[in-house]
Design a protein around this motif. Structure first.
Motif, PDB file in Angstrom:
ATOM      1  N   ASP A 143      46.903  19.778  48.485  1.00  0.00           N
ATOM      2  CA  ASP A 143      47.529  19.486  49.796  1.00  0.00           C
ATOM      3  C   ASP A 143      46.343  18.812  50.599  1.00  0.00           C
ATOM      4  O   ASP A 143      46.655  17.872  51.608  1.00  0.00           O
ATOM      5  N   LYS A 144      45.012  18.637  50.069  1.00  0.00           N
ATOM      6  CA  LYS A 144      43.852  18.105  50.758  1.00  0.00           C
ATOM      7  C   LYS A 144      43.575  16.694  50.293  1.00  0.00           C
ATOM      8  O   LYS A 144      43.140  15.961  51.106  1.00  0.00           O
ATOM      9  N   THR A 145      44.326  16.418  49.016  1.00  0.00           N
ATOM     10  CA  THR A 145      43.825  14.991  48.543  1.00  0.00           C
ATOM     11  C   THR A 145      45.017  14.051  48.656  1.00  0.00           C
ATOM     12  O   THR A 145      44.793  12.803  48.275  1.00  0.00           O
ATOM     13  N   ILE A 146      46.226  14.531  48.885  1.00  0.00           N
ATOM     14  CA  ILE A 146      47.512  13.693  48.748  1.00  0.00           C
ATOM     15  C   ILE A 146      47.662  12.537  49.805  1.00  0.00           C
ATOM     16  O   ILE A 146      47.644  11.476  49.352  1.00  0.00           O
ATOM     17  N   ASP A 147      47.201  13.038  51.003  1.00  0.00           N
ATOM     18  CA  ASP A 147      47.555  12.076  52.121  1.00  0.00           C
ATOM     19  C   ASP A 147      46.305  10.747  51.986  1.00  0.00           C
ATOM     20  O   ASP A 147      46.471   9.841  52.143  1.00  0.00           O
ATOM     21  N   GLU A 148      45.013  11.345  51.613  1.00  0.00           N
ATOM     22  CA  GLU A 148      43.903  10.555  51.580  1.00  0.00           C
ATOM     23  C   GLU A 148      44.012   9.553  50.636  1.00  0.00           C
ATOM     24  O   GLU A 148      43.662   8.218  50.604  1.00  0.00           O
ATOM     25  N   GLU A 149      44.420   9.979  49.482  1.00  0.00           N
ATOM     26  CA  GLU A 149      44.577   9.177  48.284  1.00  0.00           C
ATOM     27  C   GLU A 149      45.961   7.891  48.367  1.00  0.00           C
ATOM     28  O   GLU A 149      45.649   6.767  48.176  1.00  0.00           O
ATOM     29  N   LEU A 150      47.019   8.507  49.136  1.00  0.00           N
ATOM     30  CA  LEU A 150      48.056   7.593  49.273  1.00  0.00           C
ATOM     31  C   LEU A 150      47.771   6.427  50.256  1.00  0.00           C
ATOM     32  O   LEU A 150      48.226   5.295  50.334  1.00  0.00           O
ATOM     33  N   GLU A 151      46.925   6.900  51.427  1.00  0.00           N
ATOM     34  CA  GLU A 151      46.523   5.910  52.090  1.00  0.00           C
ATOM     35  C   GLU A 151      45.204   5.149  51.985  1.00  0.00           C
ATOM     36  O   GLU A 151      44.970   4.329  52.876  1.00  0.00           O
ATOM     37  N   LYS A 152      44.693   5.238  50.751  1.00  0.00           N
ATOM     38  CA  LYS A 152      43.484   4.449  50.441  1.00  0.00           C
ATOM     39  C   LYS A 152      43.768   3.178  50.396  1.00  0.00           C
ATOM     40  O   LYS A 152      42.796   2.241  50.907  1.00  0.00           O
ATOM     41  N   ASP A 153      44.945   2.766  49.855  1.00  0.00           N
ATOM     42  CA  ASP A 153      44.922   1.190  49.542  1.00  0.00           C
ATOM     43  C   ASP A 153      46.539   0.974  49.523  1.00  0.00           C
ATOM     44  O   ASP A 153      47.414   1.554  48.914  1.00  0.00           O
ATOM     45  N   SER A 154      46.900   0.057  50.672  1.00  0.00           N
ATOM     46  CA  SER A 154      48.352   0.066  50.872  1.00  0.00           C
ATOM     47  C   SER A 154      48.813  -0.766  49.952  1.00  0.00           C
ATOM     48  O   SER A 154      49.973  -1.065  49.985  1.00  0.00           O
ATOM     49  N   ARG A 155      48.060  -1.653  48.934  1.00  0.00           N
ATOM     50  CA  ARG A 155      48.638  -2.405  48.128  1.00  0.00           C
ATOM     51  C   ARG A 155      49.055  -1.625  46.808  1.00  0.00           C
ATOM     52  O   ARG A 155      49.720  -2.411  45.884  1.00  0.00           O
ATOM     53  N   VAL A 156      48.845  -0.289  46.736  1.00  0.00           N
ATOM     54  CA  VAL A 156      49.249   0.423  45.635  1.00  0.00           C
ATOM     55  C   VAL A 156      50.405   1.042  46.118  1.00  0.00           C
ATOM     56  O   VAL A 156      50.589   1.845  47.090  1.00  0.00           O
ATOM     57  N   THR A 157      51.508   1.110  45.138  1.00  0.00           N
ATOM     58  CA  THR A 157      52.488   1.953  45.156  1.00  0.00           C
ATOM     59  C   THR A 157      52.601   3.236  44.230  1.00  0.00           C
ATOM     60  O   THR A 157      52.313   2.959  43.299  1.00  0.00           O
ATOM     61  N   TRP A 158      52.803   4.253  44.873  1.00  0.00           N
ATOM     62  CA  TRP A 158      52.622   5.616  44.311  1.00  0.00           C
ATOM     63  C   TRP A 158      53.902   6.226  44.097  1.00  0.00           C
ATOM     64  O   TRP A 158      54.896   6.315  44.847  1.00  0.00           O
ATOM     65  N   ILE A 159      54.194   6.661  42.703  1.00  0.00           N
ATOM     66  CA  ILE A 159      55.413   7.302  42.348  1.00  0.00           C
ATOM     67  C   ILE A 159      55.058   8.774  42.141  1.00  0.00           C
ATOM     68  O   ILE A 159      54.247   9.059  40.929  1.00  0.00           O
ATOM     69  N   VAL A 160      55.339   9.719  43.234  1.00  0.00           N
ATOM     70  CA  VAL A 160      54.858  10.957  43.027  1.00  0.00           C
ATOM     71  C   VAL A 160      55.935  11.983  42.655  1.00  0.00           C
ATOM     72  O   VAL A 160      57.151  12.132  43.409  1.00  0.00           O
ATOM     73  N   GLU A 161      55.520  12.970  41.794  1.00  0.00           N
ATOM     74  CA  GLU A 161      56.621  13.904  41.417  1.00  0.00           C
ATOM     75  C   GLU A 161      56.266  15.144  42.165  1.00  0.00           C
ATOM     76  O   GLU A 161      54.940  15.601  41.949  1.00  0.00           O
ATOM     77  N   PHE A 162      57.111  15.757  42.724  1.00  0.00           N
ATOM     78  CA  PHE A 162      56.813  17.145  43.265  1.00  0.00           C
ATOM     79  C   PHE A 162      57.706  18.124  42.265  1.00  0.00           C
ATOM     80  O   PHE A 162      58.725  18.186  42.363  1.00  0.00           O
ATOM     81  N   PHE A 163      56.729  18.897  41.732  1.00  0.00           N
ATOM     82  CA  PHE A 163      57.281  19.903  40.676  1.00  0.00           C
ATOM     83  C   PHE A 163      56.845  21.030  40.828  1.00  0.00           C
ATOM     84  O   PHE A 163      56.225  21.587  41.747  1.00  0.00           O
ATOM     85  N   ALA A 164      57.425  21.940  39.968  1.00  0.00           N
ATOM     86  CA  ALA A 164      57.248  23.677  39.936  1.00  0.00           C
ATOM     87  C   ALA A 164      57.182  24.185  38.581  1.00  0.00           C
ATOM     88  O   ALA A 164      58.200  23.612  37.925  1.00  0.00           O
ATOM     89  N   ASN A 165      56.244  24.607  38.222  1.00  0.00           N
ATOM     90  CA  ASN A 165      56.000  25.136  36.770  1.00  0.00           C
ATOM     91  C   ASN A 165      57.022  26.119  36.451  1.00  0.00           C
ATOM     92  O   ASN A 165      57.195  26.195  34.975  1.00  0.00           O
ATOM     93  N   TRP A 166      57.697  26.750  37.252  1.00  0.00           N
ATOM     94  CA  TRP A 166      58.539  27.719  36.856  1.00  0.00           C
ATOM     95  C   TRP A 166      60.108  26.957  36.758  1.00  0.00           C
ATOM     96  O   TRP A 166      60.928  27.868  36.279  1.00  0.00           O
ATOM     97  N   SER A 167      60.154  25.739  36.979  1.00  0.00           N
ATOM     98  CA  SER A 167      61.323  25.244  37.028  1.00  0.00           C
ATOM     99  C   SER A 167      61.651  24.706  35.605  1.00  0.00           C
ATOM    100  O   SER A 167      61.011  23.675  35.163  1.00  0.00           O
TER     101      SER A 167
END
Length: 231
Positions: A143-167
């Motif tokens: 929760d502390k690193t996602i926003d910082e990493e995504l906003e670090k470089d606008s030229r990079v496109t991120w595909i992020v999977e929101f997952f749960a280990n119980w699913s």
């Protein structure tokens, strides 16, 4: 044609299927899936079972058991039409095989049915499908690193999977997402994952209610080049 496609796909993935079946979870699932077959066909045991066959042969399936097995086959084929991964195909087969075994054992002897149902409950509570542990180019966020990493470089496109280990769906999709990261990861396209079981509050900041629903495959554009995918 569809049958041939399925057959060739099975042959292509056969080495991976063997690897999965050697894991304790799948070994136990396979044993439970064929339990009724073993009981019905094993000499020394089958002679003491009841049967509705006209010839009185208690070591072979009667007509009602054949109907149940054929119905199971039809259900598995229908469910597997929506399956994406081999894990989902195998999981559907094991799941409905166990359901059929419960019905067959209860029909044969209520005591055997209760015993098998108890084993299924114990298995469900104590055993989980093995997590994917193969190669991948994926960055795991908190929760502390996602926003910082995504906003670090606008030229990079991120595909992020929101997952749960119980699913189960997330567990099945893990190998697919890892394979995508190995094939397409580059300087301008990155892959990430965030465990909503631990950081559930982050999910609401990046996903709409529709995208957060199970099986959602939406990939909306967002700030910082975010492309979000939710299981």
């Amino acid at each position: 044609m569809a049958l041939l496609t399925t057959f060739f796909a099975f042959l292509y993935h056969l080495p991976r299927v063997y690897q999965w079946l050697l894991k304790p979870y799948y070994v136990a699932s396979l044993a439970m899936s064929v339990a009724f077959l073993v009981v019905r066909k094993t000499p020394g045991i089958c002679e003491h079972l009841s049967s509705q066959r006209e010839d009185g042969n208690s070591c072979d399936f009667d007509w009602r058991e054949v109907e149940i097995l054929m119905f199971l086959s039809a259900i598995v084929m229908m469910k597997n039409r929506r399956a994406i991964t081999v894990e989902q195909h195998v999981g559907n087969l094991f799941l409905f095989s166990k359901v059929a075994n419960v019905i067959l054992f209860f029909r044969l002897d209520i005591r055997m049915g209760l015993l098998y149902l108890t084993l299924c409950i114990v298995f469900l509570m104590t055993c989980k499908p093995p997590l994917y542990m193969g190669p991948e180019y994926i960055k795991y966020f908190s929760d502390k690193t996602i926003d910082e990493e995504l906003e670090k470089d606008s030229r990079v496109t991120w595909i992020v999977e929101f997952f749960a280990n119980w699913s189960p769906e997330c567990q099945s999709f893990a190998s697919v997402f890892a394979d995508l990261s190995l094939k397409y990861n580059c300087a301008g396209l990155k892959f990430g994952k965030l465990d909503i079981g631990r950081y559930g509050e982050v999910q609401g900041e990046h996903l709409s209610p529709l995208q957060a629903a199970p099986h959602s495959g939406a990939l909306p554009g967002g700030e910082g080049g975010l492309q979000a995918a939710s299981d």
